[in-house]
Design a protein around this motif. Sequence first.
Motif, PDB file in Angstrom:
ATOM      1  N   THR A 118      12.421   1.400 -14.403  1.00  0.00           N
ATOM      2  CA  THR A 118      11.174   0.646 -14.350  1.00  0.00           C
ATOM      3  C   THR A 118      10.692   0.647 -12.905  1.00  0.00           C
ATOM      4  OG1 THR A 118      11.779  -0.787 -16.202  1.00  0.00           O
ATOM      5  CG2 THR A 118      10.078  -1.600 -14.702  1.00  0.00           C
ATOM      6  N   VAL A 119       9.461   1.085 -12.702  1.00  0.00           N
ATOM      7  CA  VAL A 119       8.921   1.260 -11.360  1.00  0.00           C
ATOM      8  C   VAL A 119       7.827   0.236 -11.097  1.00  0.00           C
ATOM      9  CG1 VAL A 119       7.852   2.877  -9.756  1.00  0.00           C
ATOM     10  CG2 VAL A 119       9.404   3.731 -11.527  1.00  0.00           C
ATOM     11  N   SER A 120       7.943  -0.494 -10.008  1.00  0.00           N
ATOM     12  CA  SER A 120       6.915  -1.460  -9.613  1.00  0.00           C
ATOM     13  C   SER A 120       5.769  -0.717  -8.935  1.00  0.00           C
ATOM     14  CB  SER A 120       7.501  -2.503  -8.653  1.00  0.00           C
ATOM     15  OG  SER A 120       8.545  -3.222  -9.274  1.00  0.00           O
ATOM     16  N   LEU A 121       4.554  -0.911  -9.456  1.00  0.00           N
ATOM     17  CA  LEU A 121       3.367  -0.255  -8.899  1.00  0.00           C
ATOM     18  C   LEU A 121       2.178  -1.172  -9.125  1.00  0.00           C
ATOM     19  CD1 LEU A 121       2.040   2.278  -7.646  1.00  0.00           C
ATOM     20  CD2 LEU A 121       1.756   3.160  -9.980  1.00  0.00           C
ATOM     21  N   ASP A 122       1.758  -1.860  -8.069  1.00  0.00           N
ATOM     22  CA  ASP A 122       0.743  -2.898  -8.205  1.00  0.00           C
ATOM     23  C   ASP A 122      -0.672  -2.410  -7.986  1.00  0.00           C
ATOM     24  OD1 ASP A 122       2.724  -4.797  -8.742  1.00  0.00           O
ATOM     25  OD2 ASP A 122       3.049  -5.187  -6.619  1.00  0.00           O
ATOM     26  N   ALA A 123      -0.820  -1.165  -7.559  1.00  0.00           N
ATOM     27  CA  ALA A 123      -2.159  -0.615  -7.338  1.00  0.00           C
ATOM     28  C   ALA A 123      -2.077   0.896  -7.214  1.00  0.00           C
ATOM     29  CB  ALA A 123      -2.806  -1.211  -6.088  1.00  0.00           C
ATOM     30  N   ILE A 124      -3.172   1.539  -7.586  1.00  0.00           N
ATOM     31  CA  ILE A 124      -3.292   2.991  -7.438  1.00  0.00           C
ATOM     32  C   ILE A 124      -4.011   3.345  -6.146  1.00  0.00           C
ATOM     33  CG2 ILE A 124      -4.314   5.069  -8.442  1.00  0.00           C
ATOM     34  CD1 ILE A 124      -1.929   4.083  -9.986  1.00  0.00           C
ATOM     35  N   ASP A 125      -4.958   2.495  -5.743  1.00  0.00           N
ATOM     36  CA  ASP A 125      -5.687   2.776  -4.507  1.00  0.00           C
ATOM     37  C   ASP A 125      -4.859   2.351  -3.294  1.00  0.00           C
ATOM     38  OD1 ASP A 125      -7.212  -0.123  -3.549  1.00  0.00           O
ATOM     39  OD2 ASP A 125      -6.477   0.004  -5.607  1.00  0.00           O
ATOM     40  N   VAL A 126      -4.990   3.119  -2.232  1.00  0.00           N
ATOM     41  CA  VAL A 126      -4.150   2.936  -1.044  1.00  0.00           C
ATOM     42  C   VAL A 126      -4.320   1.550  -0.427  1.00  0.00           C
ATOM     43  CG1 VAL A 126      -3.692   3.747   1.298  1.00  0.00           C
ATOM     44  CG2 VAL A 126      -4.099   5.410  -0.526  1.00  0.00           C
ATOM     45  N   GLU A 127      -5.537   1.108  -0.275  1.00  0.00           N
ATOM     46  CA  GLU A 127      -5.796  -0.162   0.411  1.00  0.00           C
ATOM     47  C   GLU A 127      -5.102  -1.326  -0.289  1.00  0.00           C
ATOM     48  OE1 GLU A 127      -9.560  -2.957   1.920  1.00  0.00           O
ATOM     49  OE2 GLU A 127      -9.934  -1.107   0.808  1.00  0.00           O
ATOM     50  N   THR A 128      -5.258  -1.415  -1.609  1.00  0.00           N
ATOM     51  CA  THR A 128      -4.663  -2.531  -2.346  1.00  0.00           C
ATOM     52  C   THR A 128      -3.146  -2.396  -2.395  1.00  0.00           C
ATOM     53  OG1 THR A 128      -6.652  -2.607  -3.720  1.00  0.00           O
ATOM     54  CG2 THR A 128      -4.742  -3.845  -4.487  1.00  0.00           C
ATOM     55  N   PHE A 129      -2.654  -1.176  -2.595  1.00  0.00           N
ATOM     56  CA  PHE A 129      -1.210  -0.935  -2.619  1.00  0.00           C
ATOM     57  C   PHE A 129      -0.570  -1.418  -1.321  1.00  0.00           C
ATOM     58  CE2 PHE A 129       2.470   1.699  -1.627  1.00  0.00           C
ATOM     59  CZ  PHE A 129       3.202   1.677  -2.798  1.00  0.00           C
ATOM     60  N   GLN A 130      -1.155  -1.068  -0.196  1.00  0.00           N
ATOM     61  CA  GLN A 130      -0.585  -1.450   1.092  1.00  0.00           C
ATOM     62  C   GLN A 130      -0.723  -2.945   1.355  1.00  0.00           C
ATOM     63  OE1 GLN A 130      -2.488   1.259   3.873  1.00  0.00           O
ATOM     64  NE2 GLN A 130      -0.910   2.822   3.535  1.00  0.00           N
ATOM     65  N   ALA A 131      -1.792  -3.551   0.861  1.00  0.00           N
ATOM     66  CA  ALA A 131      -1.973  -4.985   1.045  1.00  0.00           C
ATOM     67  C   ALA A 131      -0.982  -5.772   0.189  1.00  0.00           C
ATOM     68  CB  ALA A 131      -3.404  -5.380   0.688  1.00  0.00           C
ATOM     69  N   MET A 132      -0.805  -5.371  -1.060  1.00  0.00           N
ATOM     70  CA  MET A 132       0.126  -6.069  -1.951  1.00  0.00           C
ATOM     71  C   MET A 132       1.571  -5.926  -1.468  1.00  0.00           C
ATOM     72  SD  MET A 132      -1.320  -7.617  -4.659  1.00  0.00           S
ATOM     73  CE  MET A 132      -0.118  -7.599  -6.000  1.00  0.00           C
ATOM     74  N   GLY A 133       1.919  -4.741  -0.996  1.00  0.00           N
ATOM     75  CA  GLY A 133       3.296  -4.478  -0.583  1.00  0.00           C
ATOM     76  C   GLY A 133       3.557  -4.696   0.881  1.00  0.00           C
ATOM     77  N   ASP A 134       2.506  -5.015   1.661  1.00  0.00           N
ATOM     78  CA  ASP A 134       2.626  -5.160   3.105  1.00  0.00           C
ATOM     79  C   ASP A 134       3.421  -3.985   3.672  1.00  0.00           C
ATOM     80  OD1 ASP A 134       2.501  -6.033   5.676  1.00  0.00           O
ATOM     81  OD2 ASP A 134       3.740  -7.833   5.381  1.00  0.00           O
ATOM     82  N   THR A 135       2.898  -2.783   3.434  1.00  0.00           N
ATOM     83  CA  THR A 135       3.626  -1.557   3.740  1.00  0.00           C
ATOM     84  C   THR A 135       2.683  -0.475   4.235  1.00  0.00           C
ATOM     85  OG1 THR A 135       5.047   0.157   2.772  1.00  0.00           O
ATOM     86  CG2 THR A 135       3.372  -0.789   1.335  1.00  0.00           C
ATOM     87  N   ASP A 136       3.244   0.493   4.949  1.00  0.00           N
ATOM     88  CA  ASP A 136       2.487   1.672   5.352  1.00  0.00           C
ATOM     89  C   ASP A 136       2.651   2.812   4.349  1.00  0.00           C
ATOM     90  OD1 ASP A 136       1.583   0.471   7.714  1.00  0.00           O
ATOM     91  OD2 ASP A 136       3.378   1.072   8.819  1.00  0.00           O
ATOM     92  N   GLU A 137       3.489   2.607   3.338  1.00  0.00           N
ATOM     93  CA  GLU A 137       3.670   3.621   2.303  1.00  0.00           C
ATOM     94  C   GLU A 137       2.383   3.773   1.492  1.00  0.00           C
ATOM     95  OE1 GLU A 137       6.080   5.618   1.857  1.00  0.00           O
ATOM     96  OE2 GLU A 137       7.750   4.756   2.982  1.00  0.00           O
ATOM     97  N   VAL A 138       2.310   4.850   0.712  1.00  0.00           N
ATOM     98  CA  VAL A 138       1.113   5.101  -0.101  1.00  0.00           C
ATOM     99  C   VAL A 138       1.526   5.252  -1.561  1.00  0.00           C
ATOM    100  CG1 VAL A 138      -0.195   6.182   1.756  1.00  0.00           C
ATOM    101  CG2 VAL A 138       1.310   7.593   0.332  1.00  0.00           C
ATOM    102  N   PRO A 139       0.643   4.924  -2.489  1.00  0.00           N
ATOM    103  CA  PRO A 139       0.995   4.993  -3.915  1.00  0.00           C
ATOM    104  C   PRO A 139       1.387   6.385  -4.380  1.00  0.00           C
ATOM    105  CG  PRO A 139      -1.368   4.582  -3.606  1.00  0.00           C
ATOM    106  CD  PRO A 139      -0.718   4.394  -2.287  1.00  0.00           C
ATOM    107  N   GLU A 140       0.894   7.424  -3.711  1.00  0.00           N
ATOM    108  CA  GLU A 140       1.227   8.781  -4.124  1.00  0.00           C
ATOM    109  C   GLU A 140       2.732   9.025  -4.049  1.00  0.00           C
ATOM    110  OE1 GLU A 140       0.760  12.216  -5.866  1.00  0.00           O
ATOM    111  OE2 GLU A 140      -0.896  10.806  -5.540  1.00  0.00           O
TER     112      GLU A 140
END
Length: 323
Positions: A118-140
């Motif tokens: 099971t993979v946690s993925l809170d957003a597909i777009d980079v901006e929201t993904f990084q904001a939700m995860g407080d990370t420099d990683e990207v959803p890709e």
Amino acid sequence: MVRDMRNRPLRDLRISLTDRCNMRCRYCMPREHFDTNHEFLAKKEILSYEELATVVESLIPLGLSKVRLTGGEPLLRKDICKFIKMLPQELDLAMTTNGILLEKFSQDLANSGLDRVTVSLDAIDVETFQAMGDTDEVPETVLRGIEAARKAGLEVKVNTVIRAGYNEHSVKMVADRFIGSDVIVRYIEFMDVGQTNSWNLDEVITGEMMQQMFDELKPLKANHTGEVANRFLRGSQEIGFIESVSKPFCGECNRARISADGALYTCLFASSGSDLKALIRMDATKEQIADAVRSIWTKRDDAYSQNRGSAEHKKVEMSFIGG
């Protein structure tokens, strides 16, 4: 089969392999509380793979049928595939991960005997993904991991936490991303787990509200008793909604949790656990471990989500005992 005070069996054990993580999701490990000054568990405090395997084997006579490996981020734990090989293969073996390292490990995980991820993925777009995860990683990175897991033969589910004011748009976007695949998408209401995630009822987007974002959903029957997601078909795509806040499922909860430092927790919202590590390190037999867990489980009366708001207590952090 052991049962608690509400007649709930013990079928599912969630094992936190580490309290460390390579993301700082706002709803789980907010950086202001889990910064460079945070004191994580020392190696000697964490149960070894051999100790964990002994616990798992001890609980099979009590009715255990499923083990889920969690964290923190479980793929940060060294030699994790070695541990999976140590577990009885008749069990349903699953893992929850943020997916950052999944591309690297997918084939080895499958070869070791893992069944599902099971993979946690809170957003597909980079901006929201990084904001939700407080990370420099990207959803890709996560998406590549999901595809690698599928190719390796692992069953894949995606979990998306929805928080008002942050990622409501992710409901449709995440589902649309996996149309035509066998990936099941599940949406999770923002929960008041732990003490540090600044939970507010006003930021909860309920499962019913999310369902209204889709044109047509066909309800599906539960696969088994204790299933946490309310399942639907969107055309040929399966999606689900985990509604712990608006539609609590405490009555069928059959999950126990082992923290990385060897405490048994009987609820995600518990304030404390029962120390198994001391028992294990006094060379307890599997029968003695089973007796201890039986004693704990038969006294279990947890129903936090059903009673939410009636009595507040300090709750253990989700990163410590797994989601």
